[in-house]
Design a protein around this motif. Structure first.
Motif, mmCIF file in Angstrom:
data_model
loop_
_atom_site.group_PDB
_atom_site.id
_atom_site.type_symbol
_atom_site.label_atom_id
_atom_site.label_comp_id
_atom_site.label_asym_id
_atom_site.label_seq_id
_atom_site.Cartn_x
_atom_site.Cartn_y
_atom_site.Cartn_z
ATOM 1 N N HIS A 84 -7.904 -25.968 -15.687
ATOM 2 C CA HIS A 84 -6.594 -25.630 -16.233
ATOM 3 C C HIS A 84 -6.008 -26.823 -16.983
ATOM 4 O O HIS A 84 -5.684 -26.688 -18.154
ATOM 5 C CB HIS A 84 -5.596 -25.090 -15.221
ATOM 6 C CG HIS A 84 -4.305 -24.790 -15.914
ATOM 7 N ND1 HIS A 84 -4.091 -23.628 -16.602
ATOM 8 C CD2 HIS A 84 -3.235 -25.567 -16.178
ATOM 9 C CE1 HIS A 84 -2.929 -23.673 -17.214
ATOM 10 N NE2 HIS A 84 -2.396 -24.851 -16.979
ATOM 11 N N HIS B 248 -3.949 -20.090 -10.528
ATOM 12 C CA HIS B 248 -3.614 -18.842 -11.206
ATOM 13 C C HIS B 248 -4.852 -18.214 -11.864
ATOM 14 O O HIS B 248 -4.798 -17.078 -12.297
ATOM 15 C CB HIS B 248 -2.466 -19.015 -12.212
ATOM 16 C CG HIS B 248 -2.761 -19.928 -13.353
ATOM 17 N ND1 HIS B 248 -1.814 -20.732 -13.914
ATOM 18 C CD2 HIS B 248 -3.888 -20.185 -14.047
ATOM 19 C CE1 HIS B 248 -2.343 -21.431 -14.894
ATOM 20 N NE2 HIS B 248 -3.606 -21.123 -14.994
ATOM 21 N N HIS B 249 -5.941 -18.980 -11.922
ATOM 22 C CA HIS B 249 -7.188 -18.398 -12.417
ATOM 23 C C HIS B 249 -7.913 -17.634 -11.323
ATOM 24 O O HIS B 249 -8.961 -17.042 -11.558
ATOM 25 C CB HIS B 249 -8.111 -19.492 -12.943
ATOM 26 C CG HIS B 249 -7.557 -20.179 -14.144
ATOM 27 N ND1 HIS B 249 -7.803 -19.766 -15.428
ATOM 28 C CD2 HIS B 249 -6.719 -21.234 -14.265
ATOM 29 C CE1 HIS B 249 -7.164 -20.544 -16.273
ATOM 30 N NE2 HIS B 249 -6.488 -21.434 -15.596
HETATM 31 CU CU LIG Z 1 -4.748 -22.052 -16.383
#
Ligand SMILES: [Cu+2]
Lengths: 619, 211
Positions: free
Chosen positions: A322, A371-372
């Motif tokens: 990220h 969040h992935h």
């Molecule tokens: Cu991300």
């Protein structure tokens, strides 16, 4: 003929020869050891050691390690500086050179080359997707192409970031070079063998995991998977080494009077990106290395069949992957903030807020990785916290948008190609930005996560946050680097083909996603009704490709134009435009002094830098 | 350009580093590298706690304790060597670095030959089996143990090479009381690798119940 000769004795050729020799050495050494101990045939350990050896061989033969090896045996070779003796000047670009501008150009050209390769992969499978059913690719071939497209483009963007950071940061802060020039050369050259390894992985069977390399598929995949994981892992050394130099340049080599909040704003973006590269790269490195070891030595980390945890890989992987999008985007947004005031002839609105928002995005970026993994089956208790932190990213990003709009407000805007690309970047980044929170929110992420919506969102953030700003930067600093102006008409043509083309592609991808088109899949059901959209996306992709060809032609053809007569075509206040173009070997005639604000356009205030301070005694 | 000639100084240039500033920048750069490596070692600790939780494999406590002490003693020699060169005492610097390299090698052998038992030996001293039985293929216990000790051992090995390079450069009269970055950098690196082990040792040998 002469040219060919120089290529044959260049650092690249020598390095590749060394790479091949050392790869064979490592591979057969391990095979021989395994044969001697009667182990059954398994290429994985040999490939692992061969790949690691091959990087060392490349560096050794290319001449990157020569000075350091001399140090070990007690010699003190002086730093080689200046153009090569007895050879044409251009050959310094294909050999090991310590000058930060040469290294920046090397990064840039390699990055563009890799970008074209990655684009070619995309066009190939885009053509396949324009109709349902399989046209000319196999499933395996499709998987390898989309996986390679991902990692190759990421590498190309990282090289592009390296190009801008290396060329611009020392120049902008008033330094003659970076504090560790040999390490700087190392960080460029160490990036080449991993690219070779990843491309080789495609030839020896390819891999199916996408660029994320999730276990357990990555543990069971053919030998191409192993080479891909190793190439990805070894590329990290380049990022880490380069980031050390950039941070140290900002810390130690700023011109007198250049306080942190008087630096050109791009430097803040490059610095924030370097801080992420320095730290987060290690965690993706270890996740890849553990996968490689699991494949090679029968160790267990991620395979649940033997008690491992595949989710651990995802945590380590996204802890880097990220933040790494901010490694791409922060320098890109830095370019936007850097160029807007020049073309709007107005001061940058809220300099301090923009500078700190870069650091803010970098810091918040470390707290959002999971969040992935909303649909990966991780602990439920982690979901809500990561949703909240993810939505927080919108705040510093919003600060930047607000400041850009305020900078443009009532400005005397002119629309040369760099400015067009800046405005195009803002429009596309807005698309990417608005579609982000929808994915960061758990209920809407659930149905969209594995859909083409995410493909649209991601490409919009990458193009808006990096690719378009990077094109703007190339056009803007092209006269600085070459001393020649690019062709404005071709530049505008590039823009008017590429940006609308991209809008079509982006909206097409997102609408296909909503209609139910899944990502990373070679085929789709005609009943989805997305065939028309797929054709549109494919046409848009080819329009983009044509515009990039025009861009490359422009760069090459314009290098033969007559030298510029105007040393500062953009009427910029920035220091790099107050010195000659192309920039002298050590950048400035004298160390300059900062006497004003960087972006006080149209205010009648004193210049940003005073290029001829009273001679400093003793220097 | 720390080693400038007269012509070099006549050349035009932007900000450059004086030799003293260059040493400061070197120190800063090395610390940046350490910060980077903290993320590597922390990720390994995360993997250990993620996969082992509150358990650990049965390991040879005596070997672990002795190896740890050997490593800490080597750091003490490095410290003495660095202090010596700062006082211009080349002889004492060189002998201390050689001792440190020797203790570092002992630690390395302790890990590879005793704990890893790469030669597949067995034997007892005073009734205690001194060769390890854990194999890399033994599930997550073997995987994590060998990954953590292996990556640390690679750092020890590179540290030993640096110690020997510093020693050799000392022999070539390349260091003085004021100009000794090579010694300082090597010493810093060696202490750093030691400190990492201070975190790894309890995570591998002490925390959690042996099963
Ligand atoms: Cu991300």
């Amino acid at each position: 003929m002469k040219t060919l000769k120089y290529w044959l004795i260049s650092g690249y050729t020598k390095g590749l020869i060394g790479m091949a020799i050392f790869y064979a050495l490592g591979f057969y050494l391990i095979q021989a050891m395994r044969n001697a101990s009667g182990a059954e045939y398994d290429p994985n350990p040999g490939v692992m050691i061969g790949a690691i050896f091959s990087v060392i061989g490349f560096l050794l033969f290319a001449g990157v390690l020569t000075d350091w090896l001399k140090w070990i045996v007690g010699k003190r070779p002086p730093l080689k500086h200046g153009p090569p003796q007895g050879r044409p000047e251009w050959t310094r670009y294909i050999n090991v050179d310590n000058n930060h501008k040469v290294i920046g150009i090397q990064y840039g050209i390699t990055g563009l080359f890799v970008f074209l390769v990655g684009g070619l992969f995309a066009l190939t499978f885009r053509l396949e997707l324009s109709q349902p059913g399989m046209q000319f690719l196999t499933y395996k071939g499709y998987n390898t192409l989309f996986s390679a497209h991902g990692i190759v483009m990421i590498v190309s963007i990282l090289l592009g970031v390296g190009a801008m950071s290396n060329y611009l940061v020392p120049l902008m802060v008033g330094a003659s070079d970076m504090p560790f020039p040999r390490l700087n050369a190392f960080s460029y050259w160490v990036s080449i063998p991993p690219i070779v390894l990843v491309l080789a992985a495609m030839v020896v069977g390819g891999w199916d995991t996408g660029w994320v390399g999730y276990p357990t598929l990555s543990l069971r995949g053919a030998i191409g998977t192993q080479l891909f994981l190793l190439g990805f892992y070894l590329f990290g050394f380049s990022s880490i080494a380069s980031s050390i130099n950039i941070i140290a340049t900002v810390a130690f080599m700023r011109a007198p009077g250049m306080s942190l909040f008087r630096m050109p704003i791009f430097v803040w973006g490059a610095l924030s990106a370097a801080l992420i590269q320095l730290t987060a790269t290690q965690t993706v490195g270890i996740s890849l290395l553990l996968s490689v070891m699991e494949r090679s030595f029968g160790m267990t980390f991620f395979d649940p069949a033997a008690g491992g945890q595949p989710i651990l890989y995802q945590h380590l992987f996204w802890f880097y992957s990220h933040p790494v999008v901010y490694v791409f985007v922060l320098p890109g947004l830095g370019v936007i903030s850097e160029l807007l005031p020049v073309f709007a002839r107005k001061t940058l609105f809220g300099y301090k807020w923009i500078a700190l928002s870069s650091l803010g995005i970098a810091l918040v970026g470390f707290l959002v990785w999971a969040h992935h993994m909303f649909v990966s089956g991780m602990a439920d208790s982690l979901r809500i916290p990561f949703m909240v932190t993810t939505l927080f990213v919108a705040i510093p990003t919003g600060v930047k948008f607000f400041s850009w709009v305020a900078t443009l407000w009532e400005g005397k805007i002119s629309f040369e190609t760099p400015m067009l690309f800046v405005l195009g970047a803002i429009s596309v980044f807005l698309i990417g930005g608005i579609t982000g929170p929808i994915l960061g929110t758990i209920p809407s992420d659930m149905p969209l996560h594995d859909s083409y919506w995410i493909v649209g969102h991601f490409h919009a953030t990458m193009f808006g946050g990096f690719v378009f700003p990077y094109f703007a930067a190339i056009y803007y600093w092209y006269p600085k680097v070459t001393g020649r102006m690019y062709n404005e008409k071709l530049g505008k043509l590039h823009f008017w083909l590429m940006v609308p083309g991209f809008w079509v592609m982006s909206f097409g991808q997102m609408s296909a996603g909503i209609a139910g088109m899944r990502r990373r899949i070679a085929d789709y059901d005609p009943a989805l009704g997305v065939t028309g959209t797929q054709i549109l996306i494919t046409i848009a992709a080819f329009v983009i490709a044509w515009s990039v060809i025009i861009f490359v032609y422009n760069l090459i053809a314009s290098a033969r134009r007559a030298p510029m007569t105007n040393p500062n075509p953009w009427r910029s206040r920035a220091p790099e435009w107050q010195t000659a173009s192309p920039v002298p070997e050590l950048n400035y005639d004298e160390t300059f002094e900062v006497v004003g604000g960087p972006y006080d356009y149209g205010k009648g205030t004193p210049a940003y830098v005073n290029m001829h301070p009273a001679a400093v005694p003793g220097d | 350009m720390s080693v400038g000639t007269v012509e070099d100084h006549a050349e035009h240039h932007g900000v450059e580093l004086s030799p003293e500033q260059q040493v400061k920048a070197n120190r800063f750069g090395l610390w940046l590298f350490f910060i980077s490596e903290i993320f590597l070692f922390t990720a390994l600790l995360v993997a250990r706690f993620f996969l082992w939780g509150n358990t650990r494999p049965e390991l040879n406590q005596v070997v672990g304790l002795i190896a740890t002490s050997v490593l800490l003693i080597s750091s003490f020699f490095v410290y003495r060597g660095e202090t010596a060169i700062e006082h211009g005492d080349k002889k004492r610097f060189m002998s201390n670095f050689l001792w440190a390299a020797l203790f570092g090698t002992l630690f390395f052998i302790g890990v590879v030959v005793l704990e890893w038992n790469i030669f597949g030996l067995s034997g007892e001293i005073a009734g205690i089996e001194i060769f390890g039985t854990l194999k890399p293929t033994d599930g997550v216990f073997g995987g994590v143990f060998f990954a953590m000790t292996g990556i640390h051992a690679l750092h020890v090995l590179s540290g030993i090479l640096l110690l020997l390079a510093a020693w050799y450069n000392g022999r070539k009269n390349n260091y003085s009381a004021t100009d000794n970055w090579g010694v300082e950098g090597t010493a810093l690196y060696w202490h750093y690798v030691d400190v990492v082990w201070v975190f790894f040792y309890p995570a591998l040998y002490l925390i959690g119940t042996a099963v």
